[in-house]
Write a protein that holds these residues in place. Sequence first.
Motif, PDB file in Angstrom:
ATOM      1  N   VAL A   1       0.864  -1.179   0.000  1.00 47.12           N
ATOM      2  CA  VAL A   1       0.000   0.000   0.000  1.00 47.12           C
ATOM      3  C   VAL A   1       0.898   1.225   0.000  1.00 47.12           C
ATOM      4  O   VAL A   1       1.812   1.343   0.828  1.00 47.12           O
ATOM      5  CB  VAL A   1      -0.922   0.000   1.245  1.00 47.12           C
ATOM      6  N   THR A   2       0.639   2.140  -0.938  1.00 44.77           N
ATOM      7  CA  THR A   2       1.460   3.343  -1.037  1.00 44.77           C
ATOM      8  C   THR A   2       0.613   4.594  -0.864  1.00 44.77           C
ATOM      9  O   THR A   2      -0.583   4.591  -1.128  1.00 44.77           O
ATOM     10  CB  THR A   2       2.166   3.413  -2.410  1.00 44.77           C
TER      11      THR A   2
ATOM     12  N   VAL B   1       3.720   2.501   2.333  1.00 46.44           N
ATOM     13  CA  VAL B   1       3.249   2.750   3.688  1.00 46.44           C
ATOM     14  C   VAL B   1       3.199   1.453   4.486  1.00 46.44           C
ATOM     15  O   VAL B   1       3.672   1.378   5.610  1.00 46.44           O
ATOM     16  CB  VAL B   1       1.852   3.412   3.673  1.00 46.44           C
ATOM     17  N   THR B   2       2.641   0.430   3.888  1.00 46.04           N
ATOM     18  CA  THR B   2       2.544  -0.859   4.574  1.00 46.04           C
ATOM     19  C   THR B   2       2.497  -1.978   3.543  1.00 46.04           C
ATOM     20  O   THR B   2       2.197  -1.750   2.375  1.00 46.04           O
ATOM     21  CB  THR B   2       1.289  -0.912   5.478  1.00 46.04           C
ATOM     22  N   GLU B   3       2.824  -3.153   4.008  1.00 43.37           N
ATOM     23  CA  GLU B   3       2.775  -4.328   3.139  1.00 43.37           C
ATOM     24  C   GLU B   3       1.798  -5.323   3.727  1.00 43.37           C
ATOM     25  O   GLU B   3       1.743  -5.515   4.935  1.00 43.37           O
ATOM     26  CB  GLU B   3       4.155  -4.966   3.051  1.00 43.37           C
ATOM     27  N   SER B   4       1.008  -5.919   2.868  1.00 42.14           N
ATOM     28  CA  SER B   4       0.025  -6.894   3.330  1.00 42.14           C
ATOM     29  C   SER B   4       0.306  -8.227   2.655  1.00 42.14           C
ATOM     30  O   SER B   4       0.534  -8.290   1.455  1.00 42.14           O
ATOM     31  CB  SER B   4      -1.377  -6.376   2.988  1.00 42.14           C
ATOM     32  N   ASN B   5       0.336  -9.278   3.441  1.00 35.28           N
ATOM     33  CA  ASN B   5       0.508 -10.636   2.923  1.00 35.28           C
ATOM     34  C   ASN B   5      -0.681 -11.456   3.372  1.00 35.28           C
ATOM     35  O   ASN B   5      -0.755 -11.850   4.526  1.00 35.28           O
ATOM     36  CB  ASN B   5       1.802 -11.266   3.455  1.00 35.28           C
ATOM     37  N   ASP B   6      -1.611 -11.663   2.482  1.00 31.63           N
ATOM     38  CA  ASP B   6      -2.789 -12.459   2.789  1.00 31.63           C
ATOM     39  C   ASP B   6      -2.606 -13.858   2.218  1.00 31.63           C
ATOM     40  O   ASP B   6      -1.932 -14.055   1.214  1.00 31.63           O
ATOM     41  CB  ASP B   6      -4.045 -11.831   2.173  1.00 31.63           C
TER      42      ASP B   6
END
Length: 160
Positions: free
Chosen positions: A110-111, A117-122
Amino acid sequence: MVEIPAALEQLAAERGLGPCDHRFRRRVTIFSVLGVFAAAGVVLLLLMLSAAPVVVLALPIWIAWLLVQRRRGGGLYLFTGGFVVVRGWTVPQVVTWDEVEEIRREGMVVTAFQVPVTESNDYHVELKNRVLSVTLDSTYEDFQKAATIMRSRVRRTGAR
């Protein structure tokens, strides 16, 4: 062995899942917090408009009790023979390891203004014979560990 609610223990026994060895609770999300603030706003509004403050003061206690009942027992339960997802008042979703086709990791960054800004690993669980949406994401405590355990158990049963 993890302590689980009696109804869930009975369901697991009926499906032959074996003993429960891990439980991953869901975290409190921003939606939960917003819900509490909305309920508090309603209570304050009713207190200002109502002539019966005793009845209105009972409302937050009732709402809190409902929220606790909804969250109690919820989460992801891993058994030796499969897993169960419990969400609020819905029927628990029971899956055996043999039913799992694949546990797929999907990452996203996410930018904001082109700055990460953050990284998501689903992790998405895909089943062989039925449609079921199970996503392991940051709403679960230690979801990376849950995904690692689940992937190792799926590999042992011959799925991908």
